[in-house]
Design a protein around this motif. Structure first.
Motif: not given
Lengths: 156, 141
Positions: A116-118, A85, A120-121, A21, A141, A82-83, A80, A123
């Motif tokens: 790919t998100l880095s 998007l 924790d979000f 990202t 987040r 896993k990570r 989304l 969801i």
């Protein structure tokens, strides 16, 4: 030969862009950027483009703004997993009754892009808003997990 | 003049003559501005429909003007967000744009329709009645 290696290097750059990202790889030209051909062929014959995006941090999380001209809410898929998007927007080109195609500067096609998100979000807290051909995805987040201190004992 | 008369038979041929007269994009950090917005045109004998992708351009920020055979699209796209603390990516263009194209016929300004839907502008530009080819009856005296 030189051409081939250059093409390979480009492929690599593309993969890197997808998986990182932080990597900024803004298209220089105003023209739409087609999605690179993957290993499999698409089943329907229409072009696919990479939407241009802005990604920014806010107080509460991350916002992804993507240009998706011509995409209706029904044609939009955001997932989304896993990570990863994924944004996919289907564009139905309007056929104009009684008109012929006269002149063409841009192609009409679907949009697809993955990030790919880095970090924790949350969801369940994702909000998607499609307006005037722009998708705004607000990804909050996840609340900071309570730090747990692990006592380490030394056996005497 | 001869080509003008042919318009009724082959509108596409004339449409290919659709020219850019003046185009410029004022945008940050880029000297080589390309035509913006990109346009598609569809023609028949009664006029032309022009479409342009303008995602995020509000109707209030867009102006369309018609003068004889010239269409001018001008506007501004704002992508600045106040609540943004830090940008990871910034690809969406912003700034002012002006683009003028001339059509191979005179437009009837009263019949022009402009619709903005899902970020796509659609302009219906009917050919002016007085500009349409007229059939001349040939008589033998």
């Amino acid at each position: 030969m030189a051409k081939q290696t250059r093409a390979k290097a480009q492929d690599k750059a593309e993969i890197k862009q997808r998986s990182d990202t932080a990597q900024v790889n803004a298209p220089e030209s105003e023209a739409k950027v087609p999605v690179e051909e993957g290993p499999g062929e698409r089943t329907h014959d229409r072009p696919m483009f990479i939407p241009q995006v802005d990604i920014y941090e806010t107080e509460t999380g991350l916002v992804v703004a993507a240009d998706l001209p011509g995409v209706k809410p029904a044609g939009l898929e955001v997932t989304l997993d896993k990570r990863v998007l994924s944004i996919y927007g289907r564009v139905d080109e309007e056929t104009l009754e009684g008109y012929g195609r006269g002149y063409r500067e841009y192609q009409v096609g679907d949009f697809e892009r993955q990030f790919t998100l880095s970090g924790d979000f949350d969801i369940n807290g994702i909000k998607a808003d499609l307006k005037d051909g722009v998708l705004h995805l607000a990804i909050p987040r996840a609340p900071e997990p309570q730090a747990r201190r692990i006592e380490v004992r030394t056996s005497a | 003049m001869a080509t003008r008369m042919l318009y009724g038979l082959d509108p596409f041929r004339q449409m290919r003559r659709l020219q850019n007269e003046a185009s410029r994009v004022a945008k940050r950090g880029s000297a080589r501005a390309e035509e913006f917005p990109a346009l598609n045109a569809y023609a028949n004998q009664d006029g032309v429909v022009i479409t342009a992708e303008l995602p995020g351009v509000r109707i209030d920020d867009l102006a369309v003007s018609v003068h004889r055979d010239a269409i001018t699209l001008s506007g501004e796209r704002q992508t600045d967000i106040e609540e943004a603390k830090q940008y990871h990516r910034r690809e969406r263009r912003q700034g002012r744009f002006v683009r003028t194209v001339s059509l191979p016929f005179i437009v009837d300004p009263k019949g022009v329709e402009a619709v903005m839907k899902n970020g796509v502008l659609r302009l219906e530009l009917p050919r002016a009645e007085e500009d349409k080819p007229r059939r001349i009856n040939i008589s033998t005296r």
